[in-house]
Each structure stands twice: as C-alpha cells, then as structure tokens.
Design a protein around this motif. Structure first.
Motif, short mmCIF file in Angstrom:
data_model
loop_
_atom_site.label_atom_id
_atom_site.label_comp_id
_atom_site.label_asym_id
_atom_site.label_seq_id
_atom_site.Cartn_x
_atom_site.Cartn_y
_atom_site.Cartn_z
N ALA A 138 0.94 -1.25 -0.05
CA ALA A 138 0.14 -0.01 -0.04
C ALA A 138 0.78 1.19 0.00
O ALA A 138 0.74 2.17 -0.58
N ALA A 139 1.98 1.42 0.70
CA ALA A 139 2.92 2.43 0.82
C ALA A 139 3.39 2.90 -0.62
O ALA A 139 3.43 3.95 -0.93
N LYS A 140 4.01 1.62 -0.96
CA LYS A 140 4.46 1.93 -2.34
C LYS A 140 3.53 2.18 -3.32
O LYS A 140 3.98 3.06 -4.16
N ALA A 141 2.30 1.80 -3.38
CA ALA A 141 1.39 2.22 -4.45
C ALA A 141 0.91 3.56 -4.28
O ALA A 141 0.91 4.17 -5.17
N VAL A 142 0.81 4.08 -2.87
CA VAL A 142 0.53 5.56 -2.87
C VAL A 142 1.73 6.30 -3.37
O VAL A 142 1.41 7.37 -3.85
N LYS A 143 2.90 5.91 -2.93
CA LYS A 143 3.92 6.75 -3.33
C LYS A 143 4.12 6.88 -4.81
O LYS A 143 4.31 7.82 -5.38
N ILE A 144 3.92 5.75 -5.67
CA ILE A 144 3.98 5.77 -7.10
C ILE A 144 2.72 6.51 -7.54
O ILE A 144 2.74 7.20 -8.49
N GLY A 145 1.44 6.46 -6.96
CA GLY A 145 0.69 7.29 -7.52
C GLY A 145 0.89 8.63 -7.44
O GLY A 145 0.46 9.81 -8.38
N GLU A 146 1.37 9.05 -6.49
CA GLU A 146 1.77 10.57 -6.05
C GLU A 146 2.80 11.00 -7.15
O GLU A 146 2.76 12.05 -7.58
N ARG A 147 3.77 10.00 -7.47
CA ARG A 147 4.80 10.33 -8.34
C ARG A 147 4.48 10.55 -9.52
O ARG A 147 4.81 11.33 -10.61
N LEU A 148 3.33 9.73 -10.11
CA LEU A 148 2.85 9.67 -11.48
C LEU A 148 2.04 11.22 -11.54
O LEU A 148 2.16 11.55 -12.72
N LYS A 149 1.51 11.60 -10.54
CA LYS A 149 0.66 12.67 -10.49
C LYS A 149 1.68 13.92 -11.01
O LYS A 149 1.65 14.92 -11.53
N ASP A 150 2.91 13.65 -10.37
CA ASP A 150 4.13 14.91 -10.23
C ASP A 150 4.57 14.81 -11.66
O ASP A 150 4.79 15.66 -12.58
N GLU B 88 2.98 14.04 -14.31
CA GLU B 88 1.99 14.57 -15.23
C GLU B 88 2.04 15.98 -15.25
O GLU B 88 1.83 16.87 -16.13
N ALA B 89 2.67 16.73 -14.15
CA ALA B 89 2.84 17.96 -13.88
C ALA B 89 4.35 18.31 -14.29
O ALA B 89 4.65 19.55 -13.96
N GLY B 90 4.81 17.57 -15.03
CA GLY B 90 6.16 17.94 -15.52
C GLY B 90 7.77 17.54 -14.88
O GLY B 90 8.61 17.74 -15.19
N ALA C 297 8.84 14.16 -14.32
CA ALA C 297 8.88 12.64 -14.52
C ALA C 297 10.06 11.79 -13.83
O ALA C 297 9.98 10.89 -13.68
N ASP C 298 10.95 12.98 -13.19
CA ASP C 298 12.15 12.54 -12.61
C ASP C 298 11.89 11.94 -11.36
O ASP C 298 12.62 11.09 -10.77
N ARG C 299 10.64 12.38 -10.77
CA ARG C 299 10.20 11.63 -9.47
C ARG C 299 9.69 10.15 -9.64
O ARG C 299 9.57 9.49 -8.61
N VAL C 300 9.39 9.65 -10.76
CA VAL C 300 8.92 8.24 -10.74
C VAL C 300 10.15 7.49 -10.84
O VAL C 300 11.21 7.42 -11.67
N LYS C 301 10.03 6.35 -10.02
CA LYS C 301 11.26 5.56 -9.67
C LYS C 301 10.88 3.85 -10.08
O LYS C 301 9.90 3.47 -9.70
N GLU C 302 11.76 3.50 -11.04
CA GLU C 302 11.25 2.19 -11.71
C GLU C 302 11.26 1.15 -10.50
O GLU C 302 10.81 0.25 -10.37
N LYS C 303 12.41 1.36 -9.50
CA LYS C 303 12.67 0.53 -8.45
C LYS C 303 11.33 0.37 -7.56
O LYS C 303 10.97 -0.68 -7.06
N ASP C 304 10.44 1.35 -7.36
CA ASP C 304 9.39 1.13 -6.62
C ASP C 304 8.22 0.13 -7.15
O ASP C 304 7.64 -0.59 -6.24
N ALA C 305 8.15 0.21 -8.58
CA ALA C 305 7.32 -0.87 -9.01
C ALA C 305 8.03 -2.08 -9.06
O ALA C 305 7.07 -3.12 -8.74
N LEU C 306 9.29 -2.28 -8.96
CA LEU C 306 9.98 -3.67 -8.82
C LEU C 306 9.77 -4.10 -7.49
O LEU C 306 9.47 -5.23 -7.22
N ASP C 307 9.73 -3.11 -6.58
CA ASP C 307 9.58 -3.62 -5.13
C ASP C 307 7.99 -4.16 -5.10
O ASP C 307 7.83 -5.00 -4.22
N MET C 308 7.07 -3.47 -5.73
CA MET C 308 5.73 -3.96 -5.48
C MET C 308 5.49 -5.35 -6.20
O MET C 308 5.04 -6.02 -5.79
N PHE C 309 6.31 -5.49 -7.24
CA PHE C 309 6.30 -6.78 -8.08
C PHE C 309 6.69 -8.06 -6.98
O PHE C 309 6.37 -8.87 -6.81
#
Length: 165
Positions: free
Chosen positions: A50-62, A64-66, A68-80
């Motif tokens: 849940a914590a990782k998903a919320v963090k990624i959700g926030e970073r995806l919104k960031d 969209e606002a320009g 993109a450097d806030r999105v971390k691939e490692k967070d998705a791999l941690d979720m996986f």
C-alpha cells in the motif's frame, strides 16, 4: 537525523496501514561478535504494498505536472517482489484488517486504485516500470498483471466494501 535530509522522518500519506498491519521482528547483527539484538515492529507485506502504491500514485501525478524524474522504476519492482513473495490469501487477510481501521482504509483503497489503474495491463505503467527495473526481463510485466488481477479478484469477493473502480 544526522546524514538524512530534513523530511526523511516525517508523517506522510501511505503509512497508515502499517499501524494495524505489523509484527515484531528480532533484528540481530551479521557479526557473531556483536551480540546486540532488538525487537522492532515491522510493517507487513500488504502495508508495504500500500505504501509503495500510494507513493507511485503521487509520483505519477508529479510526472503529469512535468516532474517525470520523480517516478522510480525500483518502486514498481519492489511492488512486484511483494506480490510474488506473499500469497494472495495473506494479502487479502491483511487488507481486510486495513479496511476495519478508519485511518488505514482510505489509504489502502487509494493504493488498490493505483494498482488497478496502472497494473492490470502488460503495457500499464507499473508492469512497464518493473520490467525496466528488472533489466528488461520479459516475464515481469505479464507476471505483474497476473498477480494484480488475482489480488483484485480475491478482494472483490472478500472485501466488497472496498471501491476498486
């Protein structure tokens, strides 16, 4: 906290499930000469997911606002990895516990909405990020999707009070 940026230890959205989904864990040294040991309460896999998903959700919104450097691939791999290492029944059990808590429920619901919105197709953002973090392994994206689908299906039956749309 010496050595960390000022906001390193702060209250942040996404951690609420860890208040109800945690267990004591004995931590010891790797060195046999060091006899120190500490028992600490550690968040369970569903709370970490849940914590990782919320963090990624926030970073995806960031992004969209320009920002993109806030999105971390490692967070998705941690979720996986959390989805791989934890059986669906245990995740459902813990998420059911989250839904009984008024503070954890909205966070868990938000996390599940991120998973459903971005993790249920092979071309989705989460599977794509996890695949990139795993060095392009072609098995990661379809496996990620299968695990998310399995979790969402199980939760639809076990927790009808959750809004997963």
């Amino acid at each position: 906290m010496a050595g960390h940026e000022r906001p390193a230890a702060r209250i942040t959205a996404g951690l609420e499930p860890s208040l109800v989904d945690n267990a004591p864990l004995l931590l010891t040294s790797f060195s046999e000469e060091d006899i120190r040991e500490f028992t600490l309460r550690v968040a369970g896999p569903a709370a970490l997911l849940a914590a990782k998903a919320v963090k990624i959700g926030e970073r995806l919104k960031d992004a969209e606002a320009g920002r993109a450097d806030r999105v971390k691939e490692k967070d998705a791999l941690d979720m996986f990895r959390l989805l791989q290492a934890t059986d669906t029944e245990s995740l459902v059990e813990a998420i059911t516990l989250h839904t009984a808590d008024p503070h954890a429920k909205p966070t868990t619901q938000r996390a599940l909405q991120v998973l459903k919105a971005h993790g249920t197709t092979v071309s989705g953002v989460l599977p794509a990020l996890a695949t990139t973090a795993a060095g392009g392994d072609p098995v990661v994206a379809p496996s990620f999707v299968a695990l998310v689908d399995e979790l969402v299906d199980a939760l639809s039956s076990a927790c009808p009070q959750l809004t997963l749309a």
